[in-house]
Design a protein around this motif. Structure first.
Motif, mmCIF file in Angstrom:
data_model
loop_
_atom_site.group_PDB
_atom_site.id
_atom_site.type_symbol
_atom_site.label_atom_id
_atom_site.label_comp_id
_atom_site.label_asym_id
_atom_site.label_seq_id
_atom_site.Cartn_x
_atom_site.Cartn_y
_atom_site.Cartn_z
ATOM 1 N N LYS A 43 0.852 -1.196 0.000
ATOM 2 C CA LYS A 43 0.000 0.000 0.000
ATOM 3 C C LYS A 43 0.895 1.256 0.000
ATOM 4 O O LYS A 43 0.656 2.205 -0.747
ATOM 5 N N LYS A 97 2.358 1.935 -3.409
ATOM 6 C CA LYS A 97 1.382 2.549 -4.313
ATOM 7 C C LYS A 97 1.190 4.029 -3.973
ATOM 8 O O LYS A 97 1.231 4.900 -4.844
ATOM 9 N N ASP A 98 0.965 4.274 -2.684
ATOM 10 C CA ASP A 98 0.696 5.645 -2.236
ATOM 11 C C ASP A 98 1.888 6.557 -2.491
ATOM 12 O O ASP A 98 1.734 7.720 -2.832
ATOM 13 N N TYR A 99 3.066 6.006 -2.327
ATOM 14 C CA TYR A 99 4.273 6.822 -2.520
ATOM 15 C C TYR A 99 4.402 7.227 -3.987
ATOM 16 O O TYR A 99 4.719 8.369 -4.311
ATOM 17 N N LYS A 156 1.965 7.512 -6.047
ATOM 18 C CA LYS A 156 0.904 8.471 -6.362
ATOM 19 C C LYS A 156 1.102 9.791 -5.614
ATOM 20 O O LYS A 156 0.229 10.656 -5.649
ATOM 21 N N LYS A 173 0.871 10.432 -2.507
ATOM 22 C CA LYS A 173 -0.188 10.676 -1.508
ATOM 23 C C LYS A 173 0.400 11.327 -0.267
ATOM 24 O O LYS A 173 1.622 11.330 -0.080
ATOM 25 N N SER A 174 -0.475 11.791 0.589
ATOM 26 C CA SER A 174 -0.025 12.502 1.790
ATOM 27 C C SER A 174 0.979 11.686 2.592
ATOM 28 O O SER A 174 0.752 10.516 2.917
ATOM 29 N N PHE A 211 -0.276 9.967 5.790
ATOM 30 C CA PHE A 211 -0.893 8.638 5.698
ATOM 31 C C PHE A 211 0.166 7.558 5.553
ATOM 32 O O PHE A 211 0.084 6.494 6.140
ATOM 33 N N ILE A 212 1.160 7.875 4.743
ATOM 34 C CA ILE A 212 2.220 6.888 4.531
ATOM 35 C C ILE A 212 2.936 6.599 5.847
ATOM 36 O O ILE A 212 3.228 5.448 6.170
ATOM 37 N N ASP A 238 0.912 4.220 7.900
ATOM 38 C CA ASP A 238 1.011 2.834 7.406
ATOM 39 C C ASP A 238 2.382 2.225 7.675
ATOM 40 O O ASP A 238 2.496 1.027 7.933
#
Ligand SMILES: Nc1nc2c(ncn2[C@@H]2O[C@H](COP(=O)(O)OP(=O)(O)OP(=O)(O)O)[C@@H](O)[C@H]2O)c(=O)[nH]1
Ligand SMILES: [Mg+2]
Length: 469
Positions: free
Chosen positions: A419, A422-424, A426, A428-429, A432-433, A436
């Motif tokens: 996850k 993926k977030d990194y 994209k 993403k904030s 949030f990372i 996680d």
């Protein structure tokens, strides 16, 4: 973590028989806790009237003027003992009566019977061992063969899994520290490229996947491989089974539909176990009993690692067609070996045809081996094929996960790492990372039983990035 703790942290002094239950030449009784030495002084008598630590003390167990046994005791003073507490080991004679009598006397003098695994739990609680080591104690006790022994020793003495986990943990901590710094101290100039961080995430993912995959391998090493022998009726499945196990086990006849129940056998190849399941021949049957047998055949395919599809060589084309139509569609992912049997009936068959042939069906390549199960021709090719399925020495030397708990914790860790990846990407904030990353670390820490501590992140930040110097 609370899931795993089933003991109260009481200060009781515990006792139990540590050797196998039953009669033996010698039996070992352990006492652990504050009162150990007090109890021993009440029940143990020796000439010197002194109990030396970490030395052999010879004497007798005597209680209420009754002599129970001549024993040796060893006293390990805290914290230098298995449990980290005062610990006494009594080596008495292995009579069940004597063992029970001594235990009773210890309890009468202030001990209590230990619960299952409580000595090792205390060792863990007192930080003498990690959770991983505690589990490998059990693996060491239970190991039955060379490979299981190796896995247990790798963890118990070499701490190999623990070291790998620490390495992964450290990288995740580094990523987390970097992200925290970015979040909290934006003005700081930190020279780590996003690409570098991304590569670190990829590296962690790769390492975790490798460990997770090793669970399947260690399972195979432990349990062996399962082989279903399937195919049309009368193709010689039962004959092949009997030839391979070298035993007249499965009924052979020229009446189609002979085998109905699944017949089991096993063979050892290079000390590795293969389980064979001879099954009911597959055909459209009118008989209810045979139908049940065929159902069982299909069920058995599901739980097998390797499937032998045995057919009459003299009906090669027809049988391959059947295989394509009826079997492959249902079990596309299974590891099939096609076995063309009864080659002895074909006079034209030249020797070179005995070589393994390959055919491609729907993007998959399958091997065909030519044999005569009855005349025992070509069997070596099957054995060679199976030899290649045995996890090799190189794999056996890898760090192997053999504990379902570790497997589950690793899978949870990986879930978050995927996850995060993926977030990194994209962008993403980071907040949030960071959450996680902490979650992934928590699962990783669960494996060795240490608690994830926010100080670890801070320590890492201050030592690595030198903020506020
Ligand atoms: N000539 C020859 N006959 C064979 C060979 N293998 C098996 N047979 C014969 O083929 C017949 C069927 O053999 P089985 O082993 O019972 O076949 P099966 O596939 O288990 O049959 P079902 O259980 O009925 O599905 C028997 O008469 C065997 O002797 C072989 O390699 N050569
Ligand atoms: Mg049969």
């Amino acid at each position: 973590m609370n899931n795993y703790i089933i003991y109260k942290n009481d200060n009781d002094t515990i006792t139990a028989i540590s050797s196998p239950l039953g009669i033996g030449a010698i039996s070992i009784i352990r006492i652990s806790g504050d009162k150990s030495i007090k109890i021993i002084k009440k029940i143990f008598v020796n000439k010197t009237k002194k109990i030396y630590k970490e030395k052999i003390n010879l004497g007798i167990i005597k209680y209420n003027k009754e002599i129970i046994d001549k024993v040796i005791i060893i006293y390990f003073k805290n914290p230098n003992s298995y449990t980290g507490e005062d610990l006494v080991e009594i080596y008495c004679h292995g009579s069940i009566y004597i063992q029970n009598k001594i235990i009773k006397i210890i309890i009468k003098n202030g001990g209590r019977l230990a619960k299952k695994g409580e000595f090792t739990y205390r060792a863990y609680f007192n930080k003498k061992i990690t959770l991983l080591e505690a589990e490998s104690v059990l693996d060491t006790i239970k190991c039955e063969n060379k490979i299981e022994h190796k896995i247990a020793i790798n963890n118990l003495i070499k701490n190999r899994l623990y070291k790998v986990l620490l390495k992964i943990q450290k990288i995740i901590l580094n990523i987390l520290s970097y992200i925290e710094v970015k979040l909290d101290f934006i003005e700081e100039n930190i020279n780590i490229s996003s690409k570098k961080i991304y590569n670190k995430i990829l590296y962690v993912e790769k390492k975790l996947k490798k460990l997770i995959n090793s669970f399947k391998i260690s399972y195979i090493i432990k349990k062996g491989l399962y082989i279903s022998i399937i195919g049309p009726v009368n193709s010689g499945k039962s004959t092949l089974m009997n030839t391979l196990i070298n035993e007249d086990k499965s009924i052979i006849s020229n009446i189609p539909g002979t085998t109905r129940d699944i017949v089991e056998g096993n063979i050892l190849i290079n000390n590795f176990k293969f389980y064979l399941f001879d099954t009911a021949g597959i055909r459209k049957s009118r008989s209810n009993i045979e139908k049940i047998g065929i159902k069982k055949t299909f069920k058995n395919i599901d739980k097998s690692n390797i499937i032998f599809y045995v057919f009459d060589y003299n009906l090669l084309k027809k049988n391959i067609k059947k295989f394509k139509k009826k079997i492959i569609n249902k079990f596309f992912k299974k590891d099939f070996l096609l076995i063309a049997n009864k080659i002895d009936l074909n006079n034209n068959l030249k020797k070179k045809k005995l070589k393994i042939r390959k055919i491609k069906i729907k993007k998959n390549i399958y091997n065909i081996i030519f044999i005569s199960a009855k005349k025992k021709i070509g069997i070596k090719n099957i054995i060679d094929y199976l030899k290649r399925k045995i996890p090799n020495k190189r794999i056996q030397n890898n760090i192997l996960i053999n504990n379902i708990r570790h497997y589950e914790e690793l899978r949870q860790t990986l879930k978050y790492i995927k996850k995060i990846k993926k977030d990194y990407l994209k962008q993403k904030s980071l907040e949030f990372i960071s959450i996680d990353l902490r979650r992934s670390l928590k699962f990783l820490y669960n494996i060795h039983g240490q608690n994830f501590d926010n100080n670890d992140v801070l320590k890492n930040i201050f030592t690595k990035f030198c903020i506020g110097k």
